[in-house]
Design a protein around this motif. Structure first.
Motif, PDB file in Angstrom:
ATOM      1  N   GLU A 127      34.554  37.272  36.231  1.00 29.09           N
ATOM      2  CA  GLU A 127      35.907  37.648  35.801  1.00 29.09           C
ATOM      3  C   GLU A 127      36.609  38.471  36.875  1.00 29.09           C
ATOM      4  OE1 GLU A 127      35.352  39.725  32.115  1.00 29.09           O
ATOM      5  OE2 GLU A 127      34.628  37.927  31.095  1.00 29.09           O
TER       6      GLU A 127
ATOM      7  N   GLN B 268      37.545  36.330  39.842  1.00 31.85           N
ATOM      8  CA  GLN B 268      38.749  35.530  39.591  1.00 31.85           C
ATOM      9  C   GLN B 268      40.001  36.378  39.660  1.00 31.85           C
ATOM     10  OE1 GLN B 268      38.854  33.231  36.053  1.00 31.85           O
ATOM     11  NE2 GLN B 268      37.261  31.870  36.704  1.00 31.85           N
ATOM     12  N   ASN B 269      39.904  37.613  39.211  1.00 30.32           N
ATOM     13  CA  ASN B 269      41.062  38.507  39.219  1.00 30.32           C
ATOM     14  C   ASN B 269      40.618  39.875  39.716  1.00 30.32           C
ATOM     15  OD1 ASN B 269      43.425  39.868  38.870  1.00 30.32           O
ATOM     16  ND2 ASN B 269      43.273  39.999  36.662  1.00 30.32           N
TER      17      ASN B 269
ATOM     18  N   LYS C 133      42.077  42.408  40.716  1.00 31.99           N
ATOM     19  CA  LYS C 133      43.058  43.490  40.587  1.00 31.99           C
ATOM     20  C   LYS C 133      42.536  44.538  39.610  1.00 31.99           C
ATOM     21  CE  LYS C 133      46.551  41.895  43.006  1.00 31.99           C
ATOM     22  NZ  LYS C 133      47.043  42.647  44.119  1.00 31.99           N
TER      23      LYS C 133
ATOM     24  N   THR D 105      48.806  38.522  44.237  1.00 30.80           N
ATOM     25  CA  THR D 105      47.993  37.688  43.367  1.00 30.80           C
ATOM     26  C   THR D 105      48.626  36.311  43.265  1.00 30.80           C
ATOM     27  OG1 THR D 105      47.316  39.605  42.069  1.00 30.80           O
ATOM     28  CG2 THR D 105      47.037  37.459  41.040  1.00 30.80           C
TER      29      THR D 105
ATOM     30  N   SER E 103      48.832  32.988  41.136  1.00 32.18           N
ATOM     31  CA  SER E 103      48.540  32.589  39.759  1.00 32.18           C
ATOM     32  C   SER E 103      47.701  31.310  39.739  1.00 32.18           C
ATOM     33  CB  SER E 103      49.835  32.366  38.980  1.00 32.18           C
ATOM     34  OG  SER E 103      50.438  31.156  39.382  1.00 32.18           O
TER      35      SER E 103
ATOM     36  N   GLN F  39      38.033  29.911  41.565  1.00 28.46           N
ATOM     37  CA  GLN F  39      38.838  29.788  40.345  1.00 28.46           C
ATOM     38  C   GLN F  39      38.974  28.323  39.934  1.00 28.46           C
ATOM     39  OE1 GLN F  39      42.204  31.993  42.086  1.00 28.46           O
ATOM     40  NE2 GLN F  39      42.195  33.225  40.216  1.00 28.46           N
TER      41      GLN F  39
END
Length: 184
Positions: A65, A68-69, A71, A81, A83, A130
Protein backbone atom coordinates in the motif's frame (compact mmCIF):
# COMPACT_ATOMS: atom_id res chain seq x y z
CA UNK A 1 9.25 0.03 15.81
CA UNK A 2 12.24 1.85 14.37
CA UNK A 3 15.61 0.98 12.90
CA UNK A 4 18.21 3.75 13.17
CA UNK A 5 15.35 6.10 14.02
CA UNK A 6 13.46 5.25 10.80
CA UNK A 7 9.94 3.85 11.10
CA UNK A 8 8.62 1.10 8.85
CA UNK A 9 6.31 3.64 7.19
CA UNK A 10 9.17 6.06 6.40
CA UNK A 11 11.43 3.23 5.19
CA UNK A 12 8.71 1.89 2.87
CA UNK A 13 7.95 5.40 1.57
CA UNK A 14 11.66 6.07 1.03
CA UNK A 15 12.04 2.79 -0.88
CA UNK A 16 9.04 3.61 -3.05
CA UNK A 17 10.33 7.09 -3.79
CA UNK A 18 13.73 5.69 -4.77
CA UNK A 19 12.01 3.22 -7.10
CA UNK A 20 10.14 6.18 -8.54
CA UNK A 21 13.37 8.01 -9.37
CA UNK A 22 14.17 10.01 -6.25
CA UNK A 23 17.89 10.06 -5.48
CA UNK A 24 19.23 8.43 -2.34
CA UNK A 25 20.72 11.80 -1.46
CA UNK A 26 17.27 13.40 -1.51
CA UNK A 27 15.81 10.55 0.54
CA UNK A 28 18.57 11.01 3.11
CA UNK A 29 17.92 14.74 3.22
CA UNK A 30 14.22 14.17 3.90
CA UNK A 31 14.99 11.56 6.58
CA UNK A 32 17.83 13.73 7.95
CA UNK A 33 20.36 10.91 7.83
CA UNK A 34 23.64 10.16 6.08
CA UNK A 35 23.90 7.68 3.17
CA UNK A 36 25.66 4.95 5.23
CA UNK A 37 22.83 5.14 7.77
CA UNK A 38 20.29 4.76 4.95
CA UNK A 39 22.17 1.77 3.54
CA UNK A 40 22.25 0.06 6.93
CA UNK A 41 18.61 0.94 7.63
CA UNK A 42 17.50 -0.31 4.24
CA UNK A 43 19.30 -3.62 4.70
CA UNK A 44 17.93 -4.12 8.20
CA UNK A 45 14.35 -3.20 7.28
CA UNK A 46 14.49 -5.51 4.26
CA UNK A 47 15.54 -8.39 6.50
CA UNK A 48 13.00 -7.42 9.15
CA UNK A 49 10.19 -7.27 6.59
CA UNK A 50 10.99 -10.82 5.48
CA UNK A 51 10.77 -11.98 9.10
CA UNK A 52 7.59 -10.01 9.78
CA UNK A 53 5.88 -11.39 6.69
CA UNK A 54 6.35 -14.96 7.88
CA UNK A 55 4.24 -14.20 10.94
CA UNK A 56 1.95 -11.47 9.60
CA UNK A 57 1.15 -11.04 5.90
CA UNK A 58 -0.51 -7.73 6.77
CA UNK A 59 2.99 -6.25 6.80
CA UNK A 60 3.43 -7.19 3.16
CA UNK A 61 0.05 -5.63 2.41
CA UNK A 62 1.04 -2.47 4.28
CA UNK A 63 4.34 -2.30 2.37
CA UNK A 64 2.48 -2.74 -0.92
CA UNK A 65 0.00 0.00 0.00
CA UNK A 66 2.79 2.42 0.89
CA UNK A 67 4.72 1.46 -2.24
CA UNK A 68 1.65 2.31 -4.35
CA UNK A 69 1.13 5.59 -2.54
CA UNK A 70 4.31 6.73 -0.81
CA UNK A 71 2.76 10.02 0.37
CA UNK A 72 3.07 9.06 4.03
CA UNK A 73 5.19 10.02 7.00
CA UNK A 74 8.07 12.33 6.17
CA UNK A 75 7.28 11.88 2.46
CA UNK A 76 3.66 13.06 2.73
CA UNK A 77 4.29 16.38 0.98
CA UNK A 78 7.19 15.43 -1.27
CA UNK A 79 7.12 15.31 -5.06
CA UNK A 80 4.22 14.90 -7.40
CA UNK A 81 1.75 12.05 -7.42
CA UNK A 82 0.63 10.45 -10.65
CA UNK A 83 -2.92 9.14 -10.43
CA UNK A 84 -3.77 5.57 -11.30
CA UNK A 85 -5.99 6.91 -14.08
CA UNK A 86 -2.94 8.63 -15.61
CA UNK A 87 -0.85 5.48 -15.28
CA UNK A 88 -3.59 3.39 -16.91
CA UNK A 89 -3.53 5.73 -19.91
CA UNK A 90 -0.08 4.28 -20.61
CA UNK A 91 -1.25 0.69 -20.03
CA UNK A 92 -4.95 0.83 -20.92
CA UNK A 93 -5.68 -2.88 -21.27
CA UNK A 94 -4.51 -6.37 -20.45
CA UNK A 95 -2.93 -6.83 -23.88
CA UNK A 96 -0.69 -3.80 -23.35
CA UNK A 97 0.17 -5.07 -19.87
CA UNK A 98 1.20 -8.43 -21.35
CA UNK A 99 3.21 -6.71 -24.09
CA UNK A 100 5.29 -4.87 -21.49
CA UNK A 101 5.52 -7.94 -19.25
CA UNK A 102 6.79 -10.15 -22.06
CA UNK A 103 9.11 -7.43 -23.36
CA UNK A 104 10.65 -7.14 -19.92
CA UNK A 105 10.86 -10.92 -19.48
CA UNK A 106 12.52 -11.64 -22.82
CA UNK A 107 14.84 -8.62 -22.61
CA UNK A 108 16.24 -9.65 -19.24
CA UNK A 109 17.10 -13.08 -20.66
CA UNK A 110 19.53 -11.39 -23.06
CA UNK A 111 21.02 -9.24 -20.32
CA UNK A 112 19.01 -6.03 -20.62
CA UNK A 113 17.82 -4.15 -17.55
CA UNK A 114 14.14 -4.61 -16.73
CA UNK A 115 13.90 -1.04 -15.41
CA UNK A 116 15.14 0.32 -18.72
CA UNK A 117 12.47 -1.61 -20.59
CA UNK A 118 9.77 -0.27 -18.26
CA UNK A 119 11.08 3.26 -18.74
CA UNK A 120 10.78 2.84 -22.53
CA UNK A 121 7.02 2.69 -21.96
CA UNK A 122 7.09 5.92 -19.95
CA UNK A 123 6.68 4.17 -16.61
CA UNK A 124 8.61 4.31 -13.37
CA UNK A 125 9.19 1.17 -11.32
CA UNK A 126 6.58 2.39 -8.86
CA UNK A 127 4.02 2.92 -11.61
CA UNK A 128 4.81 -0.51 -13.07
CA UNK A 129 4.19 -1.98 -9.63
CA UNK A 130 0.84 -0.20 -9.50
CA UNK A 131 -0.07 -1.49 -12.96
CA UNK A 132 0.96 -5.01 -11.99
CA UNK A 133 -1.25 -4.94 -8.92
CA UNK A 134 -4.12 -3.50 -10.95
CA UNK A 135 -4.03 -6.18 -13.65
CA UNK A 136 -3.35 -8.99 -11.16
CA UNK A 137 -6.52 -8.00 -9.32
CA UNK A 138 -8.37 -7.58 -12.59
CA UNK A 139 -7.40 -11.07 -13.79
CA UNK A 140 -8.22 -12.57 -10.40
CA UNK A 141 -11.65 -10.95 -10.49
CA UNK A 142 -12.28 -12.01 -14.07
CA UNK A 143 -11.18 -15.61 -13.66
CA UNK A 144 -12.12 -16.48 -10.11
CA UNK A 145 -14.94 -14.20 -9.08
CA UNK A 146 -16.75 -13.58 -12.33
CA UNK A 147 -16.11 -17.01 -13.83
CA UNK A 148 -14.43 -15.93 -17.03
CA UNK A 149 -16.05 -17.07 -20.23
CA UNK A 150 -14.13 -19.35 -22.60
CA UNK A 151 -13.63 -16.31 -24.86
CA UNK A 152 -12.08 -14.30 -22.02
CA UNK A 153 -9.81 -17.20 -21.08
CA UNK A 154 -8.74 -17.45 -24.70
CA UNK A 155 -7.99 -13.70 -24.73
CA UNK A 156 -5.73 -14.10 -21.65
CA UNK A 157 -3.86 -17.01 -23.19
CA UNK A 158 -3.63 -15.50 -26.68
CA UNK A 159 -2.21 -12.25 -25.36
CA UNK A 160 0.47 -14.09 -23.38
CA UNK A 161 1.42 -16.27 -26.34
CA UNK A 162 1.34 -13.45 -28.89
CA UNK A 163 3.72 -11.18 -26.99
CA UNK A 164 5.99 -14.00 -25.81
CA UNK A 165 6.47 -15.10 -29.42
CA UNK A 166 6.92 -11.52 -30.63
CA UNK A 167 9.70 -10.70 -28.18
CA UNK A 168 11.28 -14.13 -28.48
CA UNK A 169 11.66 -13.39 -32.19
CA UNK A 170 12.71 -9.77 -31.54
CA UNK A 171 15.60 -10.86 -29.29
CA UNK A 172 16.55 -14.13 -31.00
CA UNK A 173 19.79 -12.69 -32.39
CA UNK A 174 20.83 -11.35 -28.99
CA UNK A 175 20.59 -14.54 -26.95
CA UNK A 176 23.33 -14.82 -24.38
CA UNK A 177 25.12 -18.12 -23.95
CA UNK A 178 27.27 -17.54 -20.92
CA UNK A 179 28.74 -21.03 -21.02
CA UNK A 180 29.64 -21.22 -24.70
CA UNK A 181 33.38 -20.97 -24.05
CA UNK A 182 33.45 -23.68 -21.35
CA UNK A 183 34.60 -27.14 -22.34
CA UNK A 184 33.51 -30.09 -20.23
Amino acid sequence: MEINGITFENWAAASANIANGMSIEEVCQILRIEIPVWEDTNTQWGEKLADLMTSDMNMAMKYGEIFQNPKVGKFANVGETVSMDDVLKKVPDYDTFMKITMHQSKATKVGLDAGTIIAEYGLTLQQWGQVGMHYSSWVKDKIHEENATPEEMEMFNDSDKKWAAHFEDFYKEQEANLGEDIDF
